[in-house]
Structure formats: C-alpha cells, structure tokens
Scaffold this active site. Structure first.
Site, short mmCIF file in Angstrom:
data_model
loop_
_atom_site.label_atom_id
_atom_site.label_comp_id
_atom_site.label_asym_id
_atom_site.label_seq_id
_atom_site.Cartn_x
_atom_site.Cartn_y
_atom_site.Cartn_z
N CYS A 114 0.87 -1.25 0.11
CA CYS A 114 0.22 0.45 -0.29
C CYS A 114 0.69 1.41 -0.24
CB CYS A 114 -0.82 -0.02 1.84
SG CYS A 114 -1.90 -1.09 1.13
N HIS A 251 -3.14 8.10 1.66
CA HIS A 251 -3.40 5.97 1.76
C HIS A 251 -4.81 5.93 2.16
CE1 HIS A 251 -4.10 2.00 0.68
NE2 HIS A 251 -3.42 1.89 1.92
N ASN A 281 -10.21 0.74 0.14
CA ASN A 281 -8.98 0.17 -0.06
C ASN A 281 -8.13 -0.19 -1.00
OD1 ASN A 281 -5.87 -0.43 0.58
ND2 ASN A 281 -6.01 -0.81 2.47
O1 UT7 Z 1 -3.67 -0.97 4.01
C1 UT7 Z 1 -3.03 -1.51 4.62
C2 UT7 Z 1 -3.97 -0.95 5.66
N1 UT7 Z 1 -4.63 -1.00 6.08
C3 UT7 Z 1 -5.15 -0.97 7.24
O2 UT7 Z 1 -4.32 -0.45 8.03
C4 UT7 Z 1 -6.15 -1.51 8.00
C5 UT7 Z 1 -6.33 -1.63 8.93
N2 UT7 Z 1 -6.77 -2.24 10.07
C6 UT7 Z 1 -8.48 -1.35 9.97
O3 UT7 Z 1 -9.00 -0.81 9.15
C7 UT7 Z 1 -9.83 -2.41 10.69
O4 UT7 Z 1 -8.68 -3.14 11.72
C8 UT7 Z 1 -10.07 -3.00 10.72
C9 UT7 Z 1 -11.59 -2.33 9.52
C10 UT7 Z 1 -9.78 -3.99 9.49
C11 UT7 Z 1 -10.86 -3.84 11.48
O5 UT7 Z 1 -12.13 -2.71 12.13
P1 UT7 Z 1 -11.19 -2.26 14.00
O6 UT7 Z 1 -12.53 -1.97 14.68
O7 UT7 Z 1 -10.17 -3.22 13.98
O8 UT7 Z 1 -11.98 -4.36 13.80
P2 UT7 Z 1 -11.77 -5.69 14.68
O9 UT7 Z 1 -10.81 -6.01 13.77
O10 UT7 Z 1 -11.33 -4.83 16.38
O11 UT7 Z 1 -13.42 -6.69 15.16
C12 UT7 Z 1 -14.10 -6.10 15.99
C13 UT7 Z 1 -15.07 -7.00 15.85
C14 UT7 Z 1 -15.15 -8.69 15.63
O12 UT7 Z 1 -15.67 -9.09 16.57
P3 UT7 Z 1 -15.57 -9.55 17.86
O13 UT7 Z 1 -14.49 -10.64 17.88
O14 UT7 Z 1 -15.66 -8.61 18.90
O15 UT7 Z 1 -16.99 -10.58 18.06
C15 UT7 Z 1 -14.44 -8.55 14.39
O16 UT7 Z 1 -15.34 -10.46 14.39
O17 UT7 Z 1 -16.26 -7.08 14.71
C16 UT7 Z 1 -15.90 -8.44 13.95
N3 UT7 Z 1 -15.71 -8.58 12.41
C17 UT7 Z 1 -16.89 -8.32 11.42
N4 UT7 Z 1 -18.39 -8.35 11.79
C18 UT7 Z 1 -18.95 -8.17 11.15
C19 UT7 Z 1 -14.95 -8.04 11.51
N5 UT7 Z 1 -15.31 -8.02 9.90
C20 UT7 Z 1 -16.55 -7.92 10.23
C21 UT7 Z 1 -17.12 -7.65 8.78
N6 UT7 Z 1 -18.53 -7.74 9.48
N7 UT7 Z 1 -17.03 -7.34 7.99
#
Ligand code: UT7
Length: 324
Positions: A114, A251, A281
């Site tokens: 990225c 980005h 992204n």
């Molecule tokens: O391009 C390179 C750089 N990329 C990045 O920098 C991406 C960085 N990360 C992010 O953008 C975020 O971390 C995400 C958008 C990927 C995730 O957001 P988050 O606030 O960090 O959520 P999380 O990973 O802590 O997940 C929270 C909950 C989890 O459930 P539990 O364990 O709390 O029950 C996940 O399983 O959300 C769940 N979850 C979803 N729920 C519904 C993960 N993906 C989904 C989904 N729909 N698509």
C-alpha cells in the site's frame, strides 16, 4: 538553481463494476452498517473477468498523458507500483510501455504494497534530480479482488481495484519550499511486522498467488502512529509546518485511520482528500486515485502544498511533501 520534479499530468481509471456494501450481506455475516462504521467504505470497484492490472494502468496512463499534453515517447521512465501484477514477470511497467506504444526509455515495477506509490514517487524524484530522466510516469495499479479470501469477512469487504497515474517533469526551482514539485520525502520499513499484512502464497513457497491475510486491529494502531510520524518528518525536512499544508492526500485504507492521522497532524478534515467511501482500499493505487479525484473536483489547485502518506505490508511506510 535546483532541479525539481513537478507534476504536470494526473489521471485515473476505475473498473465499471461498482459493488455496494449490501452485496456482501447475502454472502457473509456482515452488514453495510458495520463496514461503513468501522472503515468508512460504502462501495468499491472490481475489475471485470479478463481485466488486468496492466489494462487499468494503461488507461490511467493515457489520461495522465492527455493532461500533460505529452506523447508516450516523451516519457523517459515508467514506474508501476503494484503487488498484483498480471504475471510474475515481466513487469507490469513493460506491459504498459508496450500497450502505450512507447518504444524508448525504461520501465520497472516497485513493490511496497500500500506504500508502493510513495516509494515509486521517491524513486522517480531521484531519477529526475540526478539527471537520469526528465519525464517520469508513476502509476499505482492493483487488482486486489484477485487475492481476496471471499470467506474472510475481516478483509474481503475492505479492498477494491483501480489505477492512477502521475507524470513528473524536471523544472528549475529556486531551492526553497515555495518551489513547485517534490520538496521532501521520508521512507521507512520494518520487516519484523511482516505477519501483520501478507499474502499466503508466492513463487518460491506455494507456487500459487495466495490470499491476503491481515491482523486488522494491531495494524490500525501501527498505522496512525507511523503515518503521523512520517508526515511530520517529511514536513520538517522541507522546513514546513502543519499550518502550511493545504491538503493531506492519505492512503485510503480506513476513514478512522485518516481522521486519526489528521488529528495528530492538527490538520482539519476539510483539508484532507477522502475517497475511501467510493474506492475502498486500492493499495498502491489509492494515493494517485485520490490525487486525480482531488484535481478533477478542483479541490487541489496549482501551488497547493500536499502531504501524501501511506503504510502497508512489510510494514513499509512513508510520506512525500509536494507543491502541486
Ligand atoms: O492498506 C494497508 C493498511 N491497512 C490498514 O491499515 C487496515 C487497518 N485495520 C483496519 O482498518 C481495521 O482494523 C478493520 C476495519 C480491519 C477492523 O476494524 P476494528 O475496529 O479494528 O475491528 P476488529 O478487527 O477489532 O473487529 C471487531 C469485531 C470482531 O468481532 P469480535 O471479536 O469483537 O466479536 C470481528 O470479528 O468485528 C468483527 N468483524 C466484522 N463484523 C461484521 C470483522 N469483520 C467484520 C465484518 N462484518 N466484515
């Protein structure tokens, strides 16, 4: 007098197929609301069957040439930033060279995921200031839809396909921060974080192209801190302050990362180019896509001071300060 690498053309291409968040609701345990709230993404474009990274890159390149009023053979060097090449080799850049009918100069790919467009931009600047090239085209182009695990809701809802192209030309500057062109840059990588974002296949391992794997939450926390730090370093190198910034061109991974970084940099969100809602992204394509949209909407104007910043797999991250 100082040689500066000045932007003279920008263009982009997005595949026709637009996929709204609701498309995923039938296939996965997810919702439009979760995707919007956690990432800011509303829709993304996916390449059609048979549509490749080099096809999209070539279309973006043609748009940039048109704006710069240049012919393909006016370009001395062509750099494509991509992690999703058509083939393992040759480079996408040589494929674009041939598609454009460019019969001279040299072409190569850069792979910094990225952050690839930032790394390519710094290479292009070095070629220009060292006198090895007068006109360089830099393209970010990706088909991340081809490396998605469609059963992994934590990743497949986040990425999209597209391409953006920028032309830089050598111009004389006075050597101060009022010059147009690239004024400073900062590049970093740290391979200890390589498990945070990677593709689980490759030529010398599985012999397949593999699928994307990401530890989203730890990466999120790394992203805000490292993006603000690299943007600050690049601004300091140029002798500029936050108040001098007209536009952050970040980005486009997640609106919350974009907002968090802008807050750390003390730049209000009305001075940030945001396209993540429409593109998702697009990895190395995201900054040139955002630049191209920002220029075409009239937000970015000649003379504006821009800070472009990105982080991705590696981890690799960096920032470029340029006056448009
Ligand atoms: O391009 C390179 C750089 N990329 C990045 O920098 C991406 C960085 N990360 C992010 O953008 C975020 O971390 C995400 C958008 C990927 C995730 O957001 P988050 O606030 O960090 O959520 P999380 O990973 O802590 O997940 C929270 C909950 C989890 O459930 P539990 O364990 O709390 O029950 C996940 O399983 O959300 C769940 N979850 C979803 N729920 C519904 C993960 N993906 C989904 C989904 N729909 N698509």
């Amino acid at each position: 007098m100082t040689t500066r690498a000045v932007a003279t053309g920008i263009g982009h291409y997005l595949p026709e197929n637009v996929v709204e968040n609701s498309w995923f609701e039938d296939k996965l345990d997810t919702s439009d609301d979760w995707i919007r709230t956690r990432s800011g993404i509303e829709r993304r474009h996916f390449a059609a069957e048979g549509e490749t990274t080099s096809h999209m890159a070539t279309k973006a390149a043609r748009a940039a040439l048109l704006m710069a009023e240049l012919q393909p053979d006016d370009i001395d060097a062509l750099i494509v930033a991509t992690s999703t090449p058509d083939l393992t080799f040759p480079s996408v850049a040589t494929m674009v060279q041939s598609e454009l009918g460019m019969t001279r100069g040299f072409a190569f790919d850069v792979q910094a995921v990225c952050a690839g467009f930032i790394f390519a931009l710094v290479n292009a600047n070095a070629l220009i200031v060292s006198g090895q090239a007068e006109r360089v085209m830099i393209i970010g182009a990706e088909t991340f839809s081809r490396i998605m695990d469609w059963e992994d809701r934590a990743t497949c809802v986040l990425f999209g396909d597209g391409a953006g192209a920028l032309i830089l030309e050598a111009r004389s500057g006075s050597g101060n921060s009022q010059d147009r062109g690239i004024l400073s840059s900062d590049l970093n990588s740290d391979g200890r974080y390589r498990d945070m974002l990677y593709v689980d296949g490759g030529v010398s391992t599985s012999g397949t192209s593999g699928k994307l794997r990401m530890q989203g939450n730890p990466l999120f926390r790394q992203a805000v801190a490292k993006l603000a730090a690299t943007a600050n370093t690049a601004l300091e190198k140029a002798g500029l302050a936050h108040a001098d910034v007209d536009w952050i061109v970040p980005h486009q991974a997640n609106i919350r990362i974009i907002q968090g970084t802008a807050k750390k940099l003390d730049v209000p969100m009305d001075r940030v180019i945001v396209t993540v809602q429409d593109h998702g992204n697009t990895s190395a394509a995201s900054i040139p896509l955002a630049l191209s949209v920002g220029v075409s909407t009239g937000q970015i104007r000649p003379g504006d001071l821009l800070v472009a910043e990105a982080i991705g797999g590696g981890l690799a991250w960096g920032a470029v300060v340029l006056r448009w």
